[in-house]
Write a protein that holds these residues in place. Structure first.
Motif, mmCIF file in Angstrom:
data_model
loop_
_atom_site.group_PDB
_atom_site.id
_atom_site.type_symbol
_atom_site.label_atom_id
_atom_site.label_comp_id
_atom_site.label_asym_id
_atom_site.label_seq_id
_atom_site.Cartn_x
_atom_site.Cartn_y
_atom_site.Cartn_z
ATOM 1 N N ALA A 80 8.405 -0.576 12.545
ATOM 2 C CA ALA A 80 7.748 -1.875 12.389
ATOM 3 C C ALA A 80 8.725 -2.910 11.845
ATOM 4 O O ALA A 80 8.758 -4.062 12.314
ATOM 5 C CB ALA A 80 6.542 -1.743 11.462
ATOM 6 N N ARG A 81 9.520 -2.529 10.870
ATOM 7 C CA ARG A 81 10.489 -3.459 10.286
ATOM 8 C C ARG A 81 11.500 -3.921 11.335
ATOM 9 O O ARG A 81 11.837 -5.117 11.402
ATOM 10 C CB ARG A 81 11.220 -2.805 9.114
ATOM 11 N N LEU A 82 11.999 -2.988 12.145
ATOM 12 C CA LEU A 82 12.968 -3.346 13.174
ATOM 13 C C LEU A 82 12.386 -4.372 14.132
ATOM 14 O O LEU A 82 13.046 -5.365 14.483
ATOM 15 C CB LEU A 82 13.396 -2.092 13.936
ATOM 16 N N TYR A 83 11.140 -4.164 14.549
ATOM 17 C CA TYR A 83 10.484 -5.116 15.444
ATOM 18 C C TYR A 83 10.337 -6.481 14.776
ATOM 19 O O TYR A 83 10.646 -7.524 15.381
ATOM 20 C CB TYR A 83 9.117 -4.579 15.847
ATOM 21 N N CYS A 117 7.002 -9.899 3.454
ATOM 22 C CA CYS A 117 6.562 -10.243 2.102
ATOM 23 C C CYS A 117 5.581 -9.188 1.597
ATOM 24 O O CYS A 117 4.517 -8.987 2.183
ATOM 25 C CB CYS A 117 5.897 -11.623 2.106
ATOM 26 N N GLY A 118 5.933 -8.525 0.508
ATOM 27 C CA GLY A 118 5.029 -7.590 -0.124
ATOM 28 C C GLY A 118 4.117 -8.319 -1.101
ATOM 29 O O GLY A 118 4.581 -9.160 -1.879
ATOM 30 N N VAL A 119 2.839 -8.015 -1.050
ATOM 31 C CA VAL A 119 1.874 -8.628 -1.969
ATOM 32 C C VAL A 119 1.610 -7.615 -3.072
ATOM 33 O O VAL A 119 0.841 -6.675 -2.909
ATOM 34 C CB VAL A 119 0.567 -9.005 -1.237
ATOM 35 N N GLU A 120 2.293 -7.805 -4.204
ATOM 36 C CA GLU A 120 2.222 -6.821 -5.280
ATOM 37 C C GLU A 120 2.770 -7.427 -6.566
ATOM 38 O O GLU A 120 3.674 -8.267 -6.534
ATOM 39 C CB GLU A 120 3.039 -5.580 -4.892
ATOM 40 N N ILE A 121 2.246 -6.974 -7.697
ATOM 41 C CA ILE A 121 2.739 -7.427 -8.999
ATOM 42 C C ILE A 121 3.909 -6.522 -9.384
ATOM 43 O O ILE A 121 3.726 -5.467 -9.995
ATOM 44 C CB ILE A 121 1.626 -7.374 -10.065
ATOM 45 N N VAL A 122 5.096 -6.931 -9.006
ATOM 46 C CA VAL A 122 6.315 -6.190 -9.339
ATOM 47 C C VAL A 122 7.294 -7.150 -9.997
ATOM 48 O O VAL A 122 7.113 -8.379 -9.972
ATOM 49 C CB VAL A 122 6.954 -5.575 -8.068
ATOM 50 N N LEU A 156 0.256 -5.578 2.368
ATOM 51 C CA LEU A 156 -0.550 -5.428 1.165
ATOM 52 C C LEU A 156 -0.601 -3.965 0.739
ATOM 53 O O LEU A 156 -0.537 -3.063 1.567
ATOM 54 C CB LEU A 156 -1.971 -5.945 1.389
ATOM 55 N N GLY A 157 -0.767 -3.756 -0.560
ATOM 56 C CA GLY A 157 -0.745 -2.409 -1.096
ATOM 57 C C GLY A 157 -2.058 -1.670 -0.929
ATOM 58 O O GLY A 157 -3.101 -2.255 -0.604
ATOM 59 N N CYS A 180 7.859 -0.873 -0.341
ATOM 60 C CA CYS A 180 8.661 -1.890 -1.033
ATOM 61 C C CYS A 180 10.052 -2.016 -0.427
ATOM 62 O O CYS A 180 10.637 -3.107 -0.409
ATOM 63 C CB CYS A 180 8.765 -1.547 -2.519
ATOM 64 N N GLU A 181 10.592 -0.910 0.086
ATOM 65 C CA GLU A 181 11.939 -0.931 0.645
ATOM 66 C C GLU A 181 12.078 -1.854 1.846
ATOM 67 O O GLU A 181 13.162 -2.390 2.094
ATOM 68 C CB GLU A 181 12.360 0.488 1.041
ATOM 69 N N ILE A 182 11.010 -2.045 2.614
ATOM 70 C CA ILE A 182 11.131 -2.878 3.814
ATOM 71 C C ILE A 182 10.851 -4.353 3.520
ATOM 72 O O ILE A 182 10.983 -5.195 4.411
ATOM 73 C CB ILE A 182 10.211 -2.392 4.946
ATOM 74 N N CYS A 183 10.469 -4.680 2.285
ATOM 75 C CA CYS A 183 10.094 -6.062 1.942
ATOM 76 C C CYS A 183 11.321 -6.877 1.543
ATOM 77 O O CYS A 183 12.224 -6.386 0.859
ATOM 78 C CB CYS A 183 9.079 -6.074 0.801
#
Length: 233
Positions: free
Chosen positions: A78-81, A91-96, A115-116, A127-130
């Motif tokens: 998915a990330r490659l596409y 964009c990750g939607v997370e409190i980090v 989203l998580g 998280c690694e792909i964000c």
């Protein structure tokens, strides 16, 4: 003070910025239908399903017919596409640590939102792909987090406002709904060509890829049924 304020001002949106929504580790499958309804309302261009192909459309109110769906077996595919073909930030939607309030609208271009999980949030692999993270500020003390469908709505609305999406016309006290496109071959199922399915199954055998949400037997049954439908059509 002026310089500090300028640094948090949203960047201007480029022409034709689009939003994409990634569905990967949503535990309660009935939440997906409600997320799809919000995605349609806020101008999402495409839903990217990672893992299972079929989904529960409960709560979508027919909005699935107005969205494009694309399926991948793994987050890396998915990330490659998204990076190579759609030129999207993820964009990750997370409190980090380092997450930016969504109110600052820290977008630069077309953006895919991830989203998580309702209970555990984003996993380490997610998280690694964000490329960056946002969170939704809360002002009351009664809950630790928002329902994933509510979070999706807030984030997508902010992106649409930043991107300058044209507001939909209204009909009375509701927004106008477009005519339904031609029905897909199978309802609530992200179908693809026979060739792409065969290629995916080959990759799964070679690299041991497995769907996130269901057992191998269920996946094999789904793909077998889809192949039958495609050959019969």
């Amino acid at each position: 003070m002026a310089a500090a304020e300028a640094s948090t001002s949203p960047a201007p949106a480029p022409a034709a910025a689009e939003s994409v929504l990634i569905i990967h580790n949503v535990a309660k499958r009935h939440n997906i239908g409600t997320i799809v309804r919000s995605a349609t309302a806020f101008g999402v261009s495409e839903m990217v399903l990672v893992g299972r192909r079929d989904f529960n459309a409960f709560g979508s109110h027919g909005s699935t017919a107005h969205l494009r769906f694309r399926h991948f077996h793994s987050l890396s595919q998915a990330r490659l596409y998204l990076k190579e073909e759609r030129n999207c930030d993820i964009c990750g939607v997370e409190i980090v640590d380092g997450a930016v309030p969504i109110t600052q609208q820290p977008f630069r271009r077309s953006t895919a939102f991830l989203l998580g999980n309702e209970g555990t949030g984003l996993s380490a692999k997610e998280c690694e792909i964000c490329d960056f993270f946002v969170y939704i500020p809360q002002y009351g003390c009664g809950t630790a987090s928002l329902n994933v469908t509510v979070a999706a709505s807030i984030v997508l609305h902010h992106f649409g406002a930043w991107a300058g999406f044209a507001e939909r016309s209204r009909n009375g006290n509701k927004f106008s709904v477009a005519e339904r496109p031609v029905k897909q071959s199978r309802r609530n199922f992200c179908s693809e060509s026979v060739e792409s399915i065969i290629e995916e199954r080959k990759n799964r055998r070679e690299f041991g890829l497995q769907d996130m949400f269901h057992e191998r037997k269920a996946d094999h049954s789904l793909e077998t049924n889809l192949l039958g439908e495609l050959f019969d059509s």
